[in-house]
Scaffold this active site. Sequence first.
Site, PDB file in Angstrom:
ATOM      1  N   GLY A   1       0.170  -1.091   0.585  1.00  0.00           N
ATOM      2  CA  GLY A   1       0.329  -0.276  -0.166  1.00  0.00           C
ATOM      3  C   GLY A   1       0.775   1.321  -0.002  1.00  0.00           C
ATOM      4  O   GLY A   1       0.365   1.917  -0.461  1.00  0.00           O
ATOM      5  N   CYS A   2       1.672   1.450   0.733  1.00  0.00           N
ATOM      6  CA  CYS A   2       2.756   2.142   0.368  1.00  0.00           C
ATOM      7  C   CYS A   2       4.068   2.788   0.134  1.00  0.00           C
ATOM      8  O   CYS A   2       4.797   1.271  -0.345  1.00  0.00           O
ATOM      9  CB  CYS A   2       3.598   2.336   2.456  1.00  0.00           C
ATOM     10  SG  CYS A   2       4.397   3.934   2.194  1.00  0.00           S
ATOM     11  N   GLY A   3       3.999   3.622  -0.998  1.00  0.00           N
ATOM     12  CA  GLY A   3       5.070   3.699  -2.020  1.00  0.00           C
ATOM     13  C   GLY A   3       6.063   4.243  -1.408  1.00  0.00           C
ATOM     14  O   GLY A   3       6.744   4.578  -2.172  1.00  0.00           O
TER      15      GLY A   3
END
Length: 283
Positions: free
Chosen positions: A124-126
């Site tokens: 989810g986190c880039g």
Amino acid sequence: MQTNDSVSGHDAASDACGAANSVVRRYHAGQPIAGPEPDWLAQETPLALEYNGISHATVLATPCDLEDLALGFSLTEGILRSPSDLHDMDIVESSQGYIAQLTIASACFSQLKQRRRTLAGRTGCGLCGLESLDDVVRPLPPVAGPAQPIEPSAILRAMDALKRVQPLHQQTGATHAAAWADLSGEILHVREDVGRHNALDKLIGVLMQRRSPHDTSCGFALITSRASFEMVQKTASVGIPAVVAVSAPTHYAVQTAEELGVMLIGFARQRDFTVYTHSHYLA
């Protein structure tokens, strides 16, 4: 490994890669409605990326189109300057997942070592694991814009077709998709993954293949997620002039799109969409 280059005629039950069978019990209003029955789950597998024999990052991804993911990630993260900087690639299966072994140009490898970045695996986190703010925002030239104005009807056509060309999502309900449509709105490529960033990197990977890269001014990208800053930065890094998202953009994404010359569209659902930047790209 299976690919999804064909965007028509897919039978989700037989053709979608990256799905695994499970057994579930379904309930309604607290009561079982059936006995145990089969169901499909999206697979989520570690993919380690090695450059010239040195491990750099690990992402959690759906284990199909991994070559596209490795190339797209390398380009959008600024590890490669162009597809020609990639000399060779092997995808090796291990007991714990997959390893993408990339051989890259010496100048790129030297720059990579200087950056000393360590990315944590994520879906989810880039931006997890970046060492400084300078690693977040990379200087990029503005996108030139589309080769010709984009008809609003082309966007509606592409969004309508996108619903029908996601076999893995139809099976599992757990994946994102990124698609490439030409200026008439015909979808040419679709990539799916449990991670929205991975899906976009896979799409960029197939667009930027060394043998026959697409002219990215002759189409637009569609994503089945919100439009974050990094999604805009990834598309701008390869010259994609427009991003159409099913959900909302963030303020930072809109600001970045304005600065980089990307038309950003959000809330593209049914027959409606909202244009946030560079509306003059529309016919």
